[in-house]
Design a protein around this motif. Structure first.
Motif, PDB file in Angstrom:
ATOM      1  N   GLY A 203       2.359  56.898  63.949  1.00 14.51           N
ATOM      2  CA  GLY A 203       2.611  57.238  62.579  1.00 14.51           C
ATOM      3  C   GLY A 203       4.720  56.933  62.805  1.00 14.51           C
ATOM      4  N   GLY A 204       5.365  57.066  62.118  1.00 17.10           N
ATOM      5  CA  GLY A 204       7.034  57.009  62.292  1.00 17.10           C
ATOM      6  C   GLY A 204       7.397  57.116  62.882  1.00 17.10           C
ATOM      7  N   MET A 205       6.862  59.244  63.358  1.00 12.00           N
ATOM      8  CA  MET A 205       8.053  60.156  64.367  1.00 12.00           C
ATOM      9  C   MET A 205       7.192  58.911  65.546  1.00 12.00           C
ATOM     10  N   LYS A 206       6.160  58.868  66.289  1.00 12.83           N
ATOM     11  CA  LYS A 206       5.538  58.188  67.713  1.00 12.83           C
ATOM     12  C   LYS A 206       6.374  57.390  67.900  1.00 12.83           C
ATOM     13  N   ARG A 207       6.123  56.212  66.525  1.00 11.48           N
ATOM     14  CA  ARG A 207       6.277  54.695  66.979  1.00 11.48           C
ATOM     15  C   ARG A 207       7.489  54.657  67.127  1.00 11.48           C
ATOM     16  N   HIS A 208       8.163  54.469  66.222  1.00  7.43           N
ATOM     17  CA  HIS A 208       9.331  54.522  66.573  1.00  7.43           C
ATOM     18  C   HIS A 208      11.039  55.816  66.575  1.00  7.43           C
ATOM     19  N   GLY A 209       9.600  56.974  67.230  1.00  3.08           N
ATOM     20  CA  GLY A 209      10.879  58.329  67.107  1.00  3.08           C
ATOM     21  C   GLY A 209      11.773  58.848  65.907  1.00  3.08           C
ATOM     22  N   PHE A 210      11.476  58.042  64.860  1.00  5.01           N
ATOM     23  CA  PHE A 210      12.148  59.333  63.003  1.00  5.01           C
ATOM     24  C   PHE A 210      12.138  60.779  63.420  1.00  5.01           C
ATOM     25  N   SER A 211      13.045  61.358  63.095  1.00  7.27           N
ATOM     26  CA  SER A 211      13.345  62.492  62.853  1.00  7.27           C
ATOM     27  C   SER A 211      12.572  63.110  62.310  1.00  7.27           C
ATOM     28  N   GLY A 212      11.902  62.815  61.034  1.00  5.57           N
ATOM     29  CA  GLY A 212      11.226  62.999  60.479  1.00  5.57           C
ATOM     30  C   GLY A 212      11.633  63.492  59.058  1.00  5.57           C
ATOM     31  N   GLN A 213      11.256  64.811  58.367  1.00  4.56           N
ATOM     32  CA  GLN A 213      11.882  65.357  57.155  1.00  4.56           C
ATOM     33  C   GLN A 213      11.616  66.750  57.489  1.00  4.56           C
ATOM     34  N   PRO A 214      12.906  67.773  56.995  1.00  2.00           N
ATOM     35  CA  PRO A 214      13.189  68.405  56.938  1.00  2.00           C
ATOM     36  C   PRO A 214      11.919  69.633  56.936  1.00  2.00           C
ATOM     37  N   ALA A 215      12.382  70.844  58.232  1.00  2.00           N
ATOM     38  CA  ALA A 215      11.083  71.829  58.177  1.00  2.00           C
ATOM     39  C   ALA A 215      11.530  73.397  57.604  1.00  2.00           C
ATOM     40  N   SER A 216      12.606  73.127  56.399  1.00  2.00           N
ATOM     41  CA  SER A 216      12.712  74.484  56.054  1.00  2.00           C
ATOM     42  C   SER A 216      11.222  75.005  55.171  1.00  2.00           C
ATOM     43  N   HIS A 217      12.580  75.706  54.255  1.00  2.00           N
ATOM     44  CA  HIS A 217      11.308  76.461  52.919  1.00  2.00           C
ATOM     45  C   HIS A 217      11.732  75.532  51.936  1.00  2.00           C
ATOM     46  N   GLY A 218      10.255  74.810  51.318  1.00  2.00           N
ATOM     47  CA  GLY A 218      10.352  73.730  50.000  1.00  2.00           C
ATOM     48  C   GLY A 218      10.059  72.099  50.704  1.00  2.00           C
ATOM     49  N   GLN A 219       9.170  72.623  51.762  1.00  2.00           N
ATOM     50  CA  GLN A 219       9.189  71.191  52.034  1.00  2.00           C
ATOM     51  C   GLN A 219       7.703  70.675  52.294  1.00  2.00           C
ATOM     52  N   SER A 220       6.802  70.889  52.013  1.00  2.00           N
ATOM     53  CA  SER A 220       5.386  71.104  52.146  1.00  2.00           C
ATOM     54  C   SER A 220       4.732  69.469  51.974  1.00  2.00           C
ATOM     55  N   LEU A 221       4.362  69.388  53.479  1.00  2.00           N
ATOM     56  CA  LEU A 221       3.323  68.532  53.942  1.00  2.00           C
ATOM     57  C   LEU A 221       3.713  67.068  53.991  1.00  2.00           C
ATOM     58  N   MET A 222       4.906  66.684  54.318  1.00  2.00           N
ATOM     59  CA  MET A 222       6.035  66.070  54.792  1.00  2.00           C
ATOM     60  C   MET A 222       6.544  66.110  55.890  1.00  2.00           C
TER      61      MET A 222
END
Length: 324
Positions: A203-222
Protein backbone atom coordinates in the motif's frame (compact mmCIF):
# COMPACT_ATOMS: atom_id res chain seq x y z
CA UNK A 1 0.35 42.41 -41.33
CA UNK A 2 2.68 42.11 -44.38
CA UNK A 3 5.43 44.73 -44.80
CA UNK A 4 4.61 47.68 -47.00
CA UNK A 5 6.43 48.17 -50.32
CA UNK A 6 9.28 50.70 -50.29
CA UNK A 7 8.63 54.33 -51.22
CA UNK A 8 11.03 55.18 -54.03
CA UNK A 9 10.45 58.98 -54.27
CA UNK A 10 13.92 59.89 -55.47
CA UNK A 11 14.34 57.22 -58.13
CA UNK A 12 13.92 57.75 -61.88
CA UNK A 13 11.26 55.78 -63.75
CA UNK A 14 12.10 52.95 -66.04
CA UNK A 15 13.93 53.95 -69.25
CA UNK A 16 11.21 52.59 -71.51
CA UNK A 17 8.70 54.92 -69.79
CA UNK A 18 10.69 58.06 -70.67
CA UNK A 19 10.36 59.85 -73.99
CA UNK A 20 13.03 59.32 -76.59
CA UNK A 21 14.40 62.85 -76.18
CA UNK A 22 14.94 62.40 -72.43
CA UNK A 23 16.24 58.87 -72.80
CA UNK A 24 19.40 60.13 -74.52
CA UNK A 25 20.26 62.28 -71.50
CA UNK A 26 20.37 59.35 -69.01
CA UNK A 27 24.16 58.81 -69.24
CA UNK A 28 24.67 62.42 -68.17
CA UNK A 29 22.57 62.05 -65.01
CA UNK A 30 24.54 61.22 -61.87
CA UNK A 31 23.24 58.09 -60.14
CA UNK A 32 25.21 58.56 -56.92
CA UNK A 33 22.14 59.62 -55.01
CA UNK A 34 20.38 56.37 -55.82
CA UNK A 35 20.70 53.73 -53.11
CA UNK A 36 22.59 50.56 -53.95
CA UNK A 37 19.90 48.43 -52.33
CA UNK A 38 16.15 48.34 -52.18
CA UNK A 39 14.98 49.34 -48.68
CA UNK A 40 12.33 47.13 -47.12
CA UNK A 41 10.21 48.19 -44.17
CA UNK A 42 10.17 45.39 -41.60
CA UNK A 43 10.77 44.66 -37.89
CA UNK A 44 14.36 44.41 -36.67
CA UNK A 45 14.86 41.54 -34.22
CA UNK A 46 17.14 41.92 -31.22
CA UNK A 47 17.63 38.15 -30.82
CA UNK A 48 20.76 36.79 -32.44
CA UNK A 49 20.31 33.62 -34.50
CA UNK A 50 21.31 30.47 -32.65
CA UNK A 51 24.21 28.51 -34.11
CA UNK A 52 23.35 25.16 -35.58
CA UNK A 53 24.78 22.46 -33.31
CA UNK A 54 24.81 20.03 -36.22
CA UNK A 55 26.91 22.28 -38.50
CA UNK A 56 30.48 21.01 -38.54
CA UNK A 57 33.55 23.03 -39.50
CA UNK A 58 37.20 22.08 -39.00
CA UNK A 59 38.01 25.42 -37.33
CA UNK A 60 35.05 25.25 -34.96
CA UNK A 61 34.88 23.34 -31.64
CA UNK A 62 33.68 19.77 -31.54
CA UNK A 63 29.98 19.10 -31.80
CA UNK A 64 27.98 18.40 -28.65
CA UNK A 65 25.67 15.86 -30.28
CA UNK A 66 28.21 13.20 -31.25
CA UNK A 67 29.07 10.00 -29.46
CA UNK A 68 32.62 11.25 -28.86
CA UNK A 69 31.32 14.33 -27.08
CA UNK A 70 28.97 12.19 -24.99
CA UNK A 71 31.86 9.99 -23.84
CA UNK A 72 33.89 13.08 -22.95
CA UNK A 73 31.07 14.43 -20.79
CA UNK A 74 31.00 11.16 -18.82
CA UNK A 75 34.76 10.70 -18.71
CA UNK A 76 35.15 12.29 -15.25
CA UNK A 77 32.76 9.76 -13.67
CA UNK A 78 33.71 6.65 -15.65
CA UNK A 79 35.84 4.21 -13.62
CA UNK A 80 39.39 3.56 -14.73
CA UNK A 81 39.20 -0.22 -14.27
CA UNK A 82 36.65 -2.98 -14.32
CA UNK A 83 34.51 -4.24 -11.47
CA UNK A 84 33.61 -7.76 -10.34
CA UNK A 85 30.54 -9.89 -9.66
CA UNK A 86 29.99 -11.17 -6.13
CA UNK A 87 27.37 -13.07 -4.16
CA UNK A 88 25.79 -11.57 -1.06
CA UNK A 89 26.35 -14.03 1.78
CA UNK A 90 24.74 -12.02 4.56
CA UNK A 91 25.41 -9.37 7.17
CA UNK A 92 27.60 -9.46 10.23
CA UNK A 93 29.52 -7.03 12.44
CA UNK A 94 33.15 -6.14 12.96
CA UNK A 95 34.69 -4.68 16.10
CA UNK A 96 37.58 -2.24 16.16
CA UNK A 97 40.20 -3.61 18.52
CA UNK A 98 41.40 -0.15 19.54
CA UNK A 99 38.15 1.76 20.03
CA UNK A 100 35.75 -1.16 20.47
CA UNK A 101 33.33 0.35 17.97
CA UNK A 102 30.91 -2.06 16.33
CA UNK A 103 30.39 -1.67 12.57
CA UNK A 104 27.65 -3.43 10.64
CA UNK A 105 28.97 -4.91 7.39
CA UNK A 106 28.03 -7.21 4.51
CA UNK A 107 30.02 -10.22 3.35
CA UNK A 108 30.45 -10.54 -0.43
CA UNK A 109 32.05 -13.58 -2.02
CA UNK A 110 33.52 -13.68 -5.52
CA UNK A 111 32.50 -16.73 -7.54
CA UNK A 112 35.05 -17.59 -10.25
CA UNK A 113 35.23 -14.19 -11.97
CA UNK A 114 36.85 -14.35 -15.41
CA UNK A 115 37.13 -11.89 -18.30
CA UNK A 116 34.98 -13.07 -21.21
CA UNK A 117 35.43 -10.25 -23.77
CA UNK A 118 36.60 -6.69 -24.36
CA UNK A 119 34.53 -3.89 -25.88
CA UNK A 120 36.52 -1.24 -27.77
CA UNK A 121 35.72 2.25 -28.98
CA UNK A 122 36.45 1.45 -32.62
CA UNK A 123 34.28 -1.65 -32.78
CA UNK A 124 31.57 -1.09 -30.17
CA UNK A 125 31.59 2.65 -29.55
CA UNK A 126 32.82 2.46 -25.93
CA UNK A 127 35.37 0.71 -23.71
CA UNK A 128 34.10 -2.04 -21.42
CA UNK A 129 35.15 -5.33 -19.88
CA UNK A 130 32.72 -8.26 -19.96
CA UNK A 131 32.93 -10.33 -16.78
CA UNK A 132 31.48 -13.81 -16.28
CA UNK A 133 30.90 -15.43 -12.90
CA UNK A 134 29.58 -18.72 -11.57
CA UNK A 135 29.28 -21.90 -13.55
CA UNK A 136 26.62 -23.54 -15.65
CA UNK A 137 26.06 -26.93 -17.23
CA UNK A 138 26.82 -27.13 -20.92
CA UNK A 139 23.40 -28.54 -21.76
CA UNK A 140 21.76 -25.43 -20.29
CA UNK A 141 23.73 -22.97 -22.44
CA UNK A 142 22.77 -21.93 -25.96
CA UNK A 143 25.11 -22.64 -28.85
CA UNK A 144 25.94 -18.97 -29.53
CA UNK A 145 26.98 -18.49 -25.91
CA UNK A 146 28.99 -21.71 -25.97
CA UNK A 147 30.95 -20.36 -28.91
CA UNK A 148 31.36 -17.04 -27.09
CA UNK A 149 32.83 -18.79 -24.05
CA UNK A 150 34.99 -21.05 -26.20
CA UNK A 151 36.53 -18.01 -27.92
CA UNK A 152 37.59 -16.67 -24.51
CA UNK A 153 38.67 -20.17 -23.40
CA UNK A 154 36.57 -20.05 -20.24
CA UNK A 155 33.88 -22.36 -18.96
CA UNK A 156 30.15 -21.59 -19.28
CA UNK A 157 29.19 -18.80 -16.89
CA UNK A 158 25.93 -18.30 -15.06
CA UNK A 159 26.14 -14.48 -15.03
CA UNK A 160 27.67 -12.29 -17.73
CA UNK A 161 27.77 -8.50 -17.23
CA UNK A 162 29.72 -5.53 -18.58
CA UNK A 163 31.68 -2.89 -16.69
CA UNK A 164 32.36 0.28 -18.65
CA UNK A 165 35.83 1.78 -18.28
CA UNK A 166 37.21 5.18 -19.22
CA UNK A 167 39.83 4.24 -21.79
CA UNK A 168 42.05 1.57 -23.21
CA UNK A 169 44.04 1.39 -19.96
CA UNK A 170 41.09 -0.40 -18.38
CA UNK A 171 41.48 -3.30 -20.83
CA UNK A 172 44.83 -4.41 -19.45
CA UNK A 173 43.14 -7.42 -17.86
CA UNK A 174 43.40 -10.02 -20.60
CA UNK A 175 40.56 -12.17 -21.90
CA UNK A 176 40.40 -15.45 -20.01
CA UNK A 177 42.15 -14.15 -16.88
CA UNK A 178 40.55 -14.58 -13.47
CA UNK A 179 40.00 -11.76 -10.98
CA UNK A 180 40.11 -12.45 -7.25
CA UNK A 181 39.32 -10.53 -4.08
CA UNK A 182 42.74 -8.86 -4.08
CA UNK A 183 41.47 -6.67 -6.92
CA UNK A 184 40.21 -4.43 -4.09
CA UNK A 185 42.16 -3.13 -1.11
CA UNK A 186 41.00 -2.50 2.43
CA UNK A 187 40.06 1.14 2.98
CA UNK A 188 38.95 2.00 -0.55
CA UNK A 189 35.41 3.04 -1.57
CA UNK A 190 33.15 1.04 -3.86
CA UNK A 191 29.66 1.27 -5.37
CA UNK A 192 27.39 -1.78 -5.33
CA UNK A 193 24.42 -2.37 -7.61
CA UNK A 194 21.86 -5.18 -7.48
CA UNK A 195 18.17 -6.05 -7.72
CA UNK A 196 16.41 -5.26 -4.45
CA UNK A 197 14.36 -7.76 -2.50
CA UNK A 198 10.79 -8.03 -3.82
CA UNK A 199 8.03 -7.12 -1.35
CA UNK A 200 5.04 -7.93 -3.55
CA UNK A 201 1.98 -5.66 -3.61
CA UNK A 202 2.19 -2.93 -0.96
CA UNK A 203 0.00 0.00 0.00
CA UNK A 204 0.88 3.66 -0.08
CA UNK A 205 1.94 3.83 3.59
CA UNK A 206 4.46 1.00 3.32
CA UNK A 207 5.64 1.74 -0.20
CA UNK A 208 6.00 5.53 -0.02
CA UNK A 209 5.74 6.37 3.68
CA UNK A 210 2.33 8.10 3.55
CA UNK A 211 0.87 9.11 6.91
CA UNK A 212 -2.60 7.74 6.12
CA UNK A 213 -6.00 9.20 7.00
CA UNK A 214 -7.01 10.45 10.47
CA UNK A 215 -7.64 7.76 13.08
CA UNK A 216 -10.29 9.82 14.93
CA UNK A 217 -14.04 9.28 15.34
CA UNK A 218 -16.05 9.43 12.18
CA UNK A 219 -13.26 8.03 10.01
CA UNK A 220 -13.93 4.42 9.13
CA UNK A 221 -12.26 1.89 6.84
CA UNK A 222 -9.85 4.48 5.44
CA UNK A 223 -7.15 4.68 8.09
CA UNK A 224 -4.41 3.35 5.81
CA UNK A 225 -5.78 4.83 2.59
CA UNK A 226 -3.59 7.14 0.50
CA UNK A 227 -6.31 9.76 -0.02
CA UNK A 228 -7.02 11.67 -3.21
CA UNK A 229 -5.27 10.62 -6.41
CA UNK A 230 -5.77 13.91 -8.27
CA UNK A 231 -7.83 17.04 -8.70
CA UNK A 232 -10.83 17.68 -10.88
CA UNK A 233 -10.81 20.58 -13.32
CA UNK A 234 -7.63 22.07 -11.91
CA UNK A 235 -5.47 19.17 -13.16
CA UNK A 236 -7.52 18.22 -16.18
CA UNK A 237 -9.83 15.71 -14.43
CA UNK A 238 -7.17 13.04 -14.53
CA UNK A 239 -4.42 11.38 -12.52
CA UNK A 240 -1.11 13.06 -13.27
CA UNK A 241 1.73 10.84 -14.52
CA UNK A 242 4.13 9.73 -11.80
CA UNK A 243 1.55 9.74 -9.02
CA UNK A 244 2.74 7.62 -6.10
CA UNK A 245 0.16 4.92 -5.47
CA UNK A 246 -0.10 1.39 -4.17
CA UNK A 247 1.63 -1.25 -6.29
CA UNK A 248 4.53 -3.67 -6.58
CA UNK A 249 7.28 -2.82 -4.11
CA UNK A 250 10.92 -3.75 -4.56
CA UNK A 251 12.41 -6.00 -7.24
CA UNK A 252 14.15 -3.08 -8.95
CA UNK A 253 17.71 -2.01 -9.62
CA UNK A 254 19.22 -0.22 -6.62
CA UNK A 255 22.68 1.37 -6.37
CA UNK A 256 24.31 2.01 -2.99
CA UNK A 257 27.24 4.41 -3.27
CA UNK A 258 30.38 5.01 -1.24
CA UNK A 259 30.72 1.80 0.76
CA UNK A 260 34.07 1.29 2.45
CA UNK A 261 35.95 -1.98 2.07
CA UNK A 262 36.76 -3.25 5.55
CA UNK A 263 38.36 -6.62 4.86
CA UNK A 264 39.76 -8.54 1.89
CA UNK A 265 40.35 -12.31 2.03
CA UNK A 266 42.00 -13.52 -1.16
CA UNK A 267 42.15 -17.17 -0.12
CA UNK A 268 38.36 -17.43 0.32
CA UNK A 269 37.43 -14.76 -2.23
CA UNK A 270 35.66 -12.62 0.38
CA UNK A 271 35.25 -8.83 0.37
CA UNK A 272 33.60 -7.25 3.42
CA UNK A 273 32.03 -3.82 2.88
CA UNK A 274 30.59 -1.38 5.37
CA UNK A 275 26.80 -1.04 5.59
CA UNK A 276 24.00 -2.81 3.77
CA UNK A 277 23.76 -4.10 0.22
CA UNK A 278 20.52 -4.44 -1.79
CA UNK A 279 19.03 -7.82 -2.47
CA UNK A 280 18.46 -11.05 -0.54
CA UNK A 281 21.12 -13.60 0.31
CA UNK A 282 22.88 -15.26 -2.64
CA UNK A 283 21.94 -12.28 -4.82
CA UNK A 284 24.43 -11.38 -7.55
CA UNK A 285 26.06 -7.99 -6.84
CA UNK A 286 28.00 -5.65 -9.12
CA UNK A 287 30.99 -4.16 -7.26
CA UNK A 288 33.05 -1.36 -8.82
CA UNK A 289 35.18 1.59 -7.74
CA UNK A 290 33.15 4.47 -6.33
CA UNK A 291 32.45 7.24 -8.83
CA UNK A 292 32.09 10.02 -6.25
CA UNK A 293 35.44 9.33 -4.54
CA UNK A 294 39.03 9.67 -5.77
CA UNK A 295 40.08 6.71 -7.86
CA UNK A 296 42.01 4.15 -5.79
CA UNK A 297 45.65 3.37 -6.46
CA UNK A 298 44.72 -0.24 -7.09
CA UNK A 299 46.09 -2.59 -9.73
CA UNK A 300 45.16 -2.03 -13.36
CA UNK A 301 46.27 -5.54 -14.38
CA UNK A 302 46.71 -8.88 -12.66
CA UNK A 303 50.47 -8.57 -12.97
CA UNK A 304 50.36 -5.54 -10.62
CA UNK A 305 48.89 -7.61 -7.77
CA UNK A 306 51.46 -8.78 -5.27
CA UNK A 307 51.13 -12.52 -4.56
CA UNK A 308 49.60 -13.48 -1.24
CA UNK A 309 51.63 -15.95 0.77
CA UNK A 310 49.65 -18.58 2.62
CA UNK A 311 51.49 -20.16 5.52
CA UNK A 312 50.76 -23.83 6.14
CA UNK A 313 51.38 -25.02 9.69
CA UNK A 314 53.86 -27.86 9.91
CA UNK A 315 53.48 -30.40 12.68
CA UNK A 316 56.53 -30.91 14.85
CA UNK A 317 57.70 -34.51 15.16
CA UNK A 318 57.15 -36.07 18.55
CA UNK A 319 60.38 -37.43 20.09
CA UNK A 320 59.89 -40.22 22.56
CA UNK A 321 62.11 -40.11 25.61
CA UNK A 322 63.22 -43.30 27.26
CA UNK A 323 62.43 -43.65 30.95
CA UNK A 324 64.53 -45.70 33.28
Amino acid sequence: MPPKPPLNWGLLPRPFLLPSSTRSLLPLVSLSHQPSYTPVRTIKSTNKPRPDRFAHHPRKPALNSTSTAALERRAHSTPLRTGVLALKRGMTAMFDTETGKRTACTVLQLDNNEVVAHKTRAQNGYYAVQIGAGQKLTRNVTRPMLGHFATARVGPKRWVMEFQVKGEEGLRVGVGEGIGASWFTAGQWVDVKAISRGMGFAGGMKRHGFSGQPASHGQSLMHRGMGSAGGSQGSGSRVLPGKRMAGNMGNESVTVKNLKVLLVDEANGIVVVNGCVPGPKNQIIRVQDARAKPWPKGPMALADISPVSVSIPVEQPVVATATA
